[in-house]
Design a protein around this motif. Structure first.
Motif, PDB file in Angstrom:
ATOM      1  N   UNK A  55      42.876  -8.238  32.854  1.00  7.89           N
ATOM      2  CA  UNK A  55      42.701  -6.839  32.819  1.00  7.89           C
ATOM      3  C   UNK A  55      41.142  -6.328  31.824  1.00  7.89           C
ATOM      4  N   UNK A  56      40.577  -7.224  30.872  1.00  7.34           N
ATOM      5  CA  UNK A  56      39.463  -7.131  30.499  1.00  7.34           C
ATOM      6  C   UNK A  56      38.424  -7.330  31.248  1.00  7.34           C
ATOM      7  N   UNK A  57      37.321  -6.307  31.335  1.00 14.08           N
ATOM      8  CA  UNK A  57      36.098  -6.359  32.055  1.00 14.08           C
ATOM      9  C   UNK A  57      35.044  -7.094  31.209  1.00 14.08           C
ATOM     10  N   UNK A  58      34.185  -8.190  31.789  1.00 14.77           N
ATOM     11  CA  UNK A  58      33.219  -8.942  31.028  1.00 14.77           C
ATOM     12  C   UNK A  58      31.756  -7.953  31.127  1.00 14.77           C
ATOM     13  N   UNK A  59      31.632  -6.968  30.486  1.00 17.72           N
ATOM     14  CA  UNK A  59      30.411  -6.207  30.437  1.00 17.72           C
ATOM     15  C   UNK A  59      30.321  -5.639  29.250  1.00 17.72           C
ATOM     16  N   UNK A  60      29.031  -5.553  28.848  1.00 25.38           N
ATOM     17  CA  UNK A  60      28.556  -4.703  27.466  1.00 25.38           C
ATOM     18  C   UNK A  60      28.433  -3.465  27.557  1.00 25.38           C
ATOM     19  N   UNK A  61      28.746  -2.846  28.691  1.00 26.16           N
ATOM     20  CA  UNK A  61      28.697  -1.268  28.815  1.00 26.16           C
ATOM     21  C   UNK A  61      29.991  -0.798  28.245  1.00 26.16           C
ATOM     22  N   UNK A  62      29.708  -0.140  26.974  1.00 29.69           N
ATOM     23  CA  UNK A  62      30.930   0.503  26.173  1.00 29.69           C
ATOM     24  C   UNK A  62      31.578   1.402  26.977  1.00 29.69           C
ATOM     25  N   UNK A  63      31.070   2.344  27.831  1.00 27.28           N
ATOM     26  CA  UNK A  63      31.554   3.125  28.608  1.00 27.28           C
ATOM     27  C   UNK A  63      32.634   3.029  29.481  1.00 27.28           C
ATOM     28  N   UNK A  64      32.733   1.362  29.911  1.00 34.33           N
ATOM     29  CA  UNK A  64      33.614   1.065  30.899  1.00 34.33           C
ATOM     30  C   UNK A  64      34.945   0.688  30.149  1.00 34.33           C
ATOM     31  N   UNK A  65      36.025   1.328  30.536  1.00 31.97           N
ATOM     32  CA  UNK A  65      37.263   0.885  29.894  1.00 31.97           C
ATOM     33  C   UNK A  65      37.589  -0.208  30.021  1.00 31.97           C
ATOM     34  N   UNK A  66      38.000  -1.045  28.730  1.00 29.70           N
ATOM     35  CA  UNK A  66      38.674  -2.315  28.691  1.00 29.70           C
ATOM     36  C   UNK A  66      37.523  -3.310  28.612  1.00 29.70           C
ATOM     37  N   UNK A  67      36.314  -2.963  28.229  1.00 27.92           N
ATOM     38  CA  UNK A  67      35.184  -3.760  28.136  1.00 27.92           C
ATOM     39  C   UNK A  67      35.265  -4.702  27.136  1.00 27.92           C
ATOM     40  N   UNK A  68      34.585  -6.183  27.271  1.00 29.31           N
ATOM     41  CA  UNK A  68      35.002  -7.193  26.660  1.00 29.31           C
ATOM     42  C   UNK A  68      34.418  -7.235  25.185  1.00 29.31           C
ATOM     43  N   UNK A  69      33.535  -6.088  24.864  1.00 31.14           N
ATOM     44  CA  UNK A  69      32.833  -5.881  23.618  1.00 31.14           C
ATOM     45  C   UNK A  69      33.803  -5.371  22.622  1.00 31.14           C
ATOM     46  N   UNK A  70      34.330  -3.942  23.060  1.00 32.62           N
ATOM     47  CA  UNK A  70      35.494  -3.320  22.549  1.00 32.62           C
ATOM     48  C   UNK A  70      36.587  -4.245  22.094  1.00 32.62           C
ATOM     49  N   UNK A  71      36.799  -5.044  23.188  1.00 29.61           N
ATOM     50  CA  UNK A  71      38.192  -5.948  22.821  1.00 29.61           C
ATOM     51  C   UNK A  71      38.157  -6.930  21.992  1.00 29.61           C
ATOM     52  N   UNK A  72      36.942  -7.232  21.685  1.00 20.59           N
ATOM     53  CA  UNK A  72      36.770  -8.444  20.555  1.00 20.59           C
ATOM     54  C   UNK A  72      36.623  -7.718  19.316  1.00 20.59           C
ATOM     55  N   UNK A  73      35.589  -6.470  19.227  1.00 19.24           N
ATOM     56  CA  UNK A  73      35.492  -5.705  17.990  1.00 19.24           C
ATOM     57  C   UNK A  73      34.765  -6.563  17.120  1.00 19.24           C
ATOM     58  N   UNK A  74      33.773  -7.532  17.501  1.00 13.70           N
ATOM     59  CA  UNK A  74      33.006  -7.936  16.423  1.00 13.70           C
ATOM     60  C   UNK A  74      32.063  -7.085  15.784  1.00 13.70           C
ATOM     61  N   UNK A  75      31.881  -7.443  14.543  1.00 14.76           N
ATOM     62  CA  UNK A  75      30.991  -6.631  13.779  1.00 14.76           C
ATOM     63  C   UNK A  75      29.053  -6.578  14.137  1.00 14.76           C
ATOM     64  N   UNK A  76      29.092  -7.805  14.740  1.00 15.56           N
ATOM     65  CA  UNK A  76      27.367  -7.965  15.187  1.00 15.56           C
ATOM     66  C   UNK A  76      27.668  -7.818  16.764  1.00 15.56           C
ATOM     67  N   UNK A  77      26.122  -7.637  17.050  1.00 15.10           N
ATOM     68  CA  UNK A  77      26.079  -7.285  18.567  1.00 15.10           C
ATOM     69  C   UNK A  77      26.011  -8.657  19.250  1.00 15.10           C
ATOM     70  N   UNK A  78      26.849  -8.896  20.180  1.00 16.28           N
ATOM     71  CA  UNK A  78      27.058 -10.099  20.950  1.00 16.28           C
ATOM     72  C   UNK A  78      27.252  -9.854  22.375  1.00 16.28           C
ATOM     73  N   UNK A  79      27.161 -10.711  23.325  1.00 16.02           N
ATOM     74  CA  UNK A  79      27.333 -10.526  24.907  1.00 16.02           C
ATOM     75  C   UNK A  79      27.814 -11.977  25.274  1.00 16.02           C
TER      76      UNK A  79
END
Length: 348
Positions: free
Chosen positions: A76-100
């Motif tokens: 259900x998690x989408x491997x994208x850095x686009x934050x406007x995509x619901x369930x994107x992997x960046x928001x799912x991890x919530x890391x404090x630094x910018x990652x991809x």
């Protein structure tokens, strides 16, 4: 700092990958000293690089500021850095630094995926010719047969090419394990679909020397020093881009040339028919005549063989002209006269 290509400078800073950096440059979102650069521009020591007005800092030479993590991506998690995509992997991890993410896993798939702030390592891992293993456990809707395992391991035609040979082993009645060195779009699902199977569950369990063991779905951890040492050693000889003359283009499969089991249809061995001599073509250019049996030739099958050292010249023949065989029969019949019809005869 020595001069560097702009996309490399941006990717090494941890802002994004090189590919995404190229896109930013093409979209005129990057400036060097206030000026919009072109692709391939090099950054000199002291230059000020900005993306959307935000200053990009040069990375540490010893890479101590880079982030490398292993994440067990849930379904259900989408491997994208686009934050406007619901369930994107960046928001799912919530890391404090910018990652991809390095590569991707489909939304309905789960398992191990790397994320990093080091754009320099991304292409080394992803490029197919670098042949880095990725292991998957796959569940399908039908019992796994020996023929299925053999065909999957040998290569399957998908997306206009044939997949590379790979290792496939049976785990249970409906489950098999596969190790790939490619990353074609939805590759395993397409391979199974071609052979008449449907994937019901797919999990990536390993990338190179890093395993998903110990991580529950949704958990992540930093790669250990030992894992990073092995990872760097594995990609030390890897190319970031394809070496010229090193990678052969993928073999294309002509539409309609695949049989049911995925094998290309064998050629008949007969020479190709010359242009203009096929059925319904070149009627006016065919030499006319009789074969040794006295029959008119039909297409190529009835044509008499001619010595190779005596080429014949094609003769134009009007298809509407009466043939000599039927001479006298092709003339229109005279209309009978009778009744009150008056016939005039000319005096001799």
């Amino acid at each position: 700092m020595t001069e560097k290509r702009l996309n490399k400078f941006i990717s090494e800073s941890g802002f994004c990958s090189r590919r995404e950096a190229d896109k930013l440059i093409e979209q005129n979102r990057v400036t060097i000293n206030g000026q919009r650069p072109e692709l391939g521009t090099k950054v000199q020591p002291g230059d000020s690089v900005e993306v959307d007005g935000k200053r990009i800092r040069a990375s540490a030479a010893d890479k101590t500021d880079r982030i490398y993590i292993a994440y067990n991506k849930p379904i259900g998690i989408t491997c994208t850095t686009e934050r406007d995509v619901e369930g994107n992997i960046i928001d799912a991890i919530g890391h404090k630094k910018r990652i991809f993410p390095i590569g991707r896993l489909d939304k309905p798939s789960e398992g191990l995926i790397f994320l990093t702030s080091d754009g320099d390592i991304v292409n080394k891992i992803l490029r197919a010719e670098n042949a880095h293993d990725k292991e998957y456990v796959v569940t399908v809707d039908k019992p796994v047969s020996e023929r299925f395992i053999e065909r999957m391991s040998r290569g399957v035609p998908i997306l206009g090419t044939v997949t590379k040979p790979c290792t496939v082993k049976v785990v249970s009645k409906f489950v098999f394990k596969i190790i790939l060195t490619q990353g074609l779009n939805r590759q395993i699902r397409r391979m199974c679909e071609f052979l008449g199977y449907e994937v019901t569950a797919l999990k990536r369990t390993r990338i190179m020397n890093v395993s998903v063991d110990g991580l529950r779905p949704g958990q992540w951890r930093d790669l250990t020093a030992a894992e990073m040492a092995e990872l760097n050693a594995a990609v030390a000889g890897s190319s970031k881009t394809a070496a010229e003359g090193h990678v052969r283009p993928a073999k294309r499969i002509k539409p309609g040339s695949e049989q049911r089991d995925g094998q290309a249809k064998p050629r008949s061995g007969n020479p190709r028919r010359p242009g203009g001599m096929g059925e319904g073509r070149g009627v006016l250019d065919r030499p006319q005549g009789k074969n040794p049996q006295g029959q008119k030739p039909q297409g190529n099958s009835g044509k008499a063989k001619r010595p190779a050292d005596k080429p014949t010249k094609a003769v134009y023949v009007n298809p509407n002209a009466p043939s000599s065989k039927n001479k006298g029969q092709d003339k229109p019949a005279k209309k009978k006269t009778g009744g009150n019809t008056l016939t005039l005869k000319r005096k001799g």
